[in-house]
Design a protein around this motif. Sequence first.
Motif, PDB file in Angstrom:
ATOM      1  N   ARG A 109       0.842  -1.196   0.000  1.00 49.51           N
ATOM      2  CA  ARG A 109       0.000   0.000   0.000  1.00 49.51           C
ATOM      3  C   ARG A 109       0.879   1.249   0.000  1.00 49.51           C
ATOM      4  N   ILE A 110       0.573   2.186  -0.868  1.00 52.50           N
ATOM      5  CA  ILE A 110       1.327   3.432  -0.956  1.00 52.50           C
ATOM      6  C   ILE A 110       0.573   4.501  -0.160  1.00 52.50           C
ATOM      7  N   ILE A 111       1.157   4.951   0.929  1.00 49.10           N
ATOM      8  CA  ILE A 111       0.496   5.931   1.798  1.00 49.10           C
ATOM      9  C   ILE A 111       0.344   7.274   1.101  1.00 49.10           C
ATOM     10  N   ASN A 112       1.405   7.725   0.442  1.00 49.86           N
ATOM     11  CA  ASN A 112       1.404   9.040  -0.207  1.00 49.86           C
ATOM     12  C   ASN A 112       2.123   8.924  -1.546  1.00 49.86           C
ATOM     13  N   PRO A 113       1.388   8.843  -2.655  1.00 46.36           N
ATOM     14  CA  PRO A 113       2.033   8.670  -3.962  1.00 46.36           C
ATOM     15  C   PRO A 113       3.016   9.789  -4.311  1.00 46.36           C
ATOM     16  N   LYS A 114       2.801  10.975  -3.760  1.00 47.49           N
ATOM     17  CA  LYS A 114       3.677  12.102  -4.099  1.00 47.49           C
ATOM     18  C   LYS A 114       5.053  11.942  -3.468  1.00 47.49           C
ATOM     19  N   THR A 115       5.099  11.706  -2.160  1.00 46.32           N
ATOM     20  CA  THR A 115       6.398  11.525  -1.508  1.00 46.32           C
ATOM     21  C   THR A 115       7.016  10.179  -1.898  1.00 46.32           C
ATOM     22  N   ALA A 116       6.169   9.183  -2.152  1.00 44.24           N
ATOM     23  CA  ALA A 116       6.688   7.880  -2.591  1.00 44.24           C
ATOM     24  C   ALA A 116       7.369   8.014  -3.948  1.00 44.24           C
ATOM     25  N   ARG A 117       6.734   8.743  -4.850  1.00 42.47           N
ATOM     26  CA  ARG A 117       7.354   8.964  -6.165  1.00 42.47           C
ATOM     27  C   ARG A 117       8.685   9.686  -6.017  1.00 42.47           C
ATOM     28  N   SER A 118       8.733  10.658  -5.118  1.00 46.14           N
ATOM     29  CA  SER A 118       9.989  11.381  -4.906  1.00 46.14           C
ATOM     30  C   SER A 118      11.086  10.441  -4.428  1.00 46.14           C
ATOM     31  N   GLN A 119      10.721   9.503  -3.551  1.00 46.84           N
ATOM     32  CA  GLN A 119      11.716   8.538  -3.074  1.00 46.84           C
ATOM     33  C   GLN A 119      12.268   7.706  -4.223  1.00 46.84           C
ATOM     34  N   VAL A 120      11.392   7.251  -5.101  1.00 50.26           N
ATOM     35  CA  VAL A 120      11.845   6.420  -6.215  1.00 50.26           C
ATOM     36  C   VAL A 120      12.642   7.255  -7.216  1.00 50.26           C
ATOM     37  N   LEU A 121      12.229   8.503  -7.433  1.00 51.62           N
ATOM     38  CA  LEU A 121      13.022   9.386  -8.300  1.00 51.62           C
ATOM     39  C   LEU A 121      14.443   9.510  -7.766  1.00 51.62           C
ATOM     40  N   GLY A 122      14.559   9.734  -6.453  1.00 53.61           N
ATOM     41  CA  GLY A 122      15.878   9.830  -5.844  1.00 53.61           C
ATOM     42  C   GLY A 122      16.657   8.539  -5.976  1.00 53.61           C
ATOM     43  N   SER A 123      15.959   7.418  -5.859  1.00 53.97           N
ATOM     44  CA  SER A 123      16.613   6.115  -6.016  1.00 53.97           C
ATOM     45  C   SER A 123      17.167   5.956  -7.426  1.00 53.97           C
ATOM     46  N   VAL A 124      16.396   6.364  -8.423  1.00 52.27           N
ATOM     47  CA  VAL A 124      16.842   6.249  -9.813  1.00 52.27           C
ATOM     48  C   VAL A 124      18.054   7.137 -10.060  1.00 52.27           C
ATOM     49  N   VAL A 125      18.000   8.367  -9.537  1.00 52.93           N
ATOM     50  CA  VAL A 125      19.143   9.269  -9.700  1.00 52.93           C
ATOM     51  C   VAL A 125      20.394   8.641  -9.091  1.00 52.93           C
ATOM     52  N   TRP A 126      20.239   8.022  -7.909  1.00 53.13           N
ATOM     53  CA  TRP A 126      21.392   7.386  -7.279  1.00 53.13           C
ATOM     54  C   TRP A 126      21.850   6.182  -8.103  1.00 53.13           C
ATOM     55  N   GLY A 127      20.919   5.440  -8.680  1.00 53.30           N
ATOM     56  CA  GLY A 127      21.307   4.325  -9.534  1.00 53.30           C
ATOM     57  C   GLY A 127      22.107   4.785 -10.741  1.00 53.30           C
ATOM     58  N   ILE A 128      21.711   5.920 -11.326  1.00 53.56           N
ATOM     59  CA  ILE A 128      22.479   6.507 -12.431  1.00 53.56           C
ATOM     60  C   ILE A 128      23.866   6.891 -11.941  1.00 53.56           C
ATOM     61  N   SER A 129      23.913   7.475 -10.759  1.00 48.77           N
ATOM     62  CA  SER A 129      25.183   7.877 -10.162  1.00 48.77           C
ATOM     63  C   SER A 129      26.081   6.679  -9.920  1.00 48.77           C
ATOM     64  N   MET A 130      25.506   5.608  -9.369  1.00 49.01           N
ATOM     65  CA  MET A 130      26.270   4.390  -9.090  1.00 49.01           C
ATOM     66  C   MET A 130      26.812   3.782 -10.377  1.00 49.01           C
ATOM     67  N   ALA A 131      26.004   3.812 -11.440  1.00 50.84           N
ATOM     68  CA  ALA A 131      26.396   3.183 -12.692  1.00 50.84           C
ATOM     69  C   ALA A 131      27.485   3.959 -13.419  1.00 50.84           C
ATOM     70  N   LEU A 132      27.400   5.277 -13.416  1.00 48.37           N
ATOM     71  CA  LEU A 132      28.230   6.071 -14.313  1.00 48.37           C
ATOM     72  C   LEU A 132      29.270   6.942 -13.626  1.00 48.37           C
ATOM     73  N   MET A 133      29.156   7.190 -12.316  1.00 50.72           N
ATOM     74  CA  MET A 133      29.972   8.243 -11.728  1.00 50.72           C
ATOM     75  C   MET A 133      30.671   7.887 -10.432  1.00 50.72           C
ATOM     76  N   GLU A 134      29.977   7.283  -9.496  1.00 47.56           N
ATOM     77  CA  GLU A 134      30.485   7.234  -8.121  1.00 47.56           C
ATOM     78  C   GLU A 134      31.636   6.250  -7.940  1.00 47.56           C
TER      79      GLU A 134
END
Length: 743
Positions: free
Chosen positions: A633-658
């Motif tokens: 169950r997703i309590i708040n789709p807005k903050t949940a989406r933000s969490q996943v957006l941040g996760s994707v950005v970090w995944g890009i960072s892990m793959a290409l930069m960090e």
Amino acid sequence: MSTTNYIGQATSRVDGPAKVAGTAKYAAEFNVPNLAYGYVVSSPIAKGKITKIDAAAVLALPGVLQVFSHENVPTLALLDRSYKDDIAPGGSPFRPLHNAEIKFSQQPVALVVADTFELARYAASILKIEYEVTGHETNIETKRSQGFEPGTGKTGFMPPPAPRGNPDQALAAAMHSIDQEYVHGTQHHNPMEMFATTVEYLEGGKLNVYDKTQGAFNSQQVIRKVFGLSKEDARVISKYTGGGFGSGLRPQYQLFMAVLAALELKHSVRVSLTRQQMFSLGHRPHTLQTVQLGTKPDGSLAALQHHAMHETSRFEDYTENVVNWSGMLYQCDNVKLGYQLAKLDVYTPQDMRAPGAATGSFALEVAMDEMAYAAGLDPLDFRIRNYAVRDQNLDKPFSSKKLRECYHEGAAKFGWEKRNPAPRSTRRGTMLVGSGMAGGVWDATQQKAAAKVSLTADGKLTVQSGTNEIGTGTYTIMTQIAAETLGLPLEAVDFQLGDTTFPAAPIQGGSWTAASVGTAVKEACDALGEKLLKLAQQLEGSPLEDASFEDVEFVNGQLRLRLDPNQAVVIRDIVQASGEEKVEADATARPNMAKQQQYSLHAHNAVFVEVEVDEDLGTIHVTRVVNAVAAGRIINPKTARSQVLGSVVWGISMALMEETVMDHKFGRYVNHNYAEYHIPVCADIHDIDVLFVEEEDDIVNPLGVKGIGEVGMLGVAAAITNAVYHATGKRVRELPLTIDKLL
């Protein structure tokens, strides 16, 4: 019950205005009276001992209050275990300023305290310290040939399960097979807010400790044990944390130093770390992995072997759950998983977003892509063909699993069916275009947590729990849960956290806060609701006189009969008529172990990525990402989406930069700053779609939530790596995927 619908609604952060206006205070922003400042002196060597400290010139400076080192720090907490925190791994935790021994580069060796920060920093720069250097080893490749120590599994993570079937024989008989090594270097958390502690020294030696942490109670526990303080004498406060990503789970050494200085000087003290010193606090460990896969003629997995080895410090056996996921994500009857440690002269690694899983899923999911190509199968079809309907590691059913739906919905949104499967088959001008995908799995966990609620006669509800807010939206979703449960408007609810005078809550990590604290808030509000019903039934002519709690609901500020909404009492009037100033209730929520232990509890995701690679320059651009998540169950789709957006950005960072680069000659990280530790900027991030797959689960916890902070990152780095192969035809198995590896 309540029909006021807030759970599941996209709701803006209730703490947003405070952050925008600058009234949200962080650990180094509490301006307590009569404040002194501490500056940490770090060791320039990786291993050896201090032979001499000459503080005369420093102490002669007007305004310098003291120089603390192993030479003058009182004997504290003689027992090693006093320094252990809630998630300390096996071994002996680092004890700052304990003796002359140097165990790692940038180890804190002294603390200079002065009237101003600038003076403390200058004084630290002229402090004379002499060292005797001994040989160190920081290179995991050297340890590879010397043999590795087996992991202890003492961090709460499960050691790998015993082998099942006959993986060696099945691999030898497989129609198609691969055997590859996958590597990523050291990575550091690098949250925006650096670690700091402000200690307010009060009359009688009591302390208000404003600490950057992901667990106020964890910080309090350590300083109580080390300094022999009571709960009342050591109050820890952490209202906002400017990013943690796991670095704040363990109390860091600036907390010890600030409390030490405050108690010794009987003075309020602040100790803040520099960006360079942030690289001395733990990291995602440098890890070497081998994966062997084999398939039967029908494309099903015949054998799976996954072995990981990573670094730890000389003094603690930090272990991660790296390989276990490989035994549960796909159906395979012949599996062998292995895990080893290499003890090096570095500080102990530490949990970093999706610890173990981010590492293990990269290797497994790239290997699965390689295996699909070797077997002549589409990478998505290959995964669906080997879909696991049961957790074979535990031999238990999943409480719920919608990974198949993640595959289908994510692929449809991405347009996977339009993909030409041949590598180097698609171009866009001078760019080679590729698409790749991967999946992930993360634990769905509930911890013991408590909450307290209080409703006043003006209809205002105060909710308290000692949990933390690290930017995930905790303030907001707890407000939503309380408001819905008692049928109050959001603005009538004040959720308070981050204070050890509040009911106890676990550290904020592992994606368990929504499940754990949210359940406690719900139960506390229900307990308050039952009290309100009893009070309402005492009113003269009460329409609820014979109602049970199951017969009523809380809606729009009223307590009313479910079957006859006209029979209602205003909640505010109930409190006023009681003659009490407020009505209170509390609850401690615990996981239902008898029920949950029958199942495997996990969240899942599937990631689809498009990249463009410049054929001449080798530069990589991630142009599109679709991340489909099944997390209950997703309590708040807005903050949940933000969490996943941040996760994707970090995944890009892990793959290409960090990558934190170690100069092994000196045993020291050389790019310990934002300029050279590369992370994405806005120009690196393009289209990201987040899909939440509907998933109902009444087993994981009463709210049915699974947590999303970790699972959203899984598969991203692997999907990018797979997409780069599809674009270029070149397979890279070492992160970060930099230009030189493609040229």
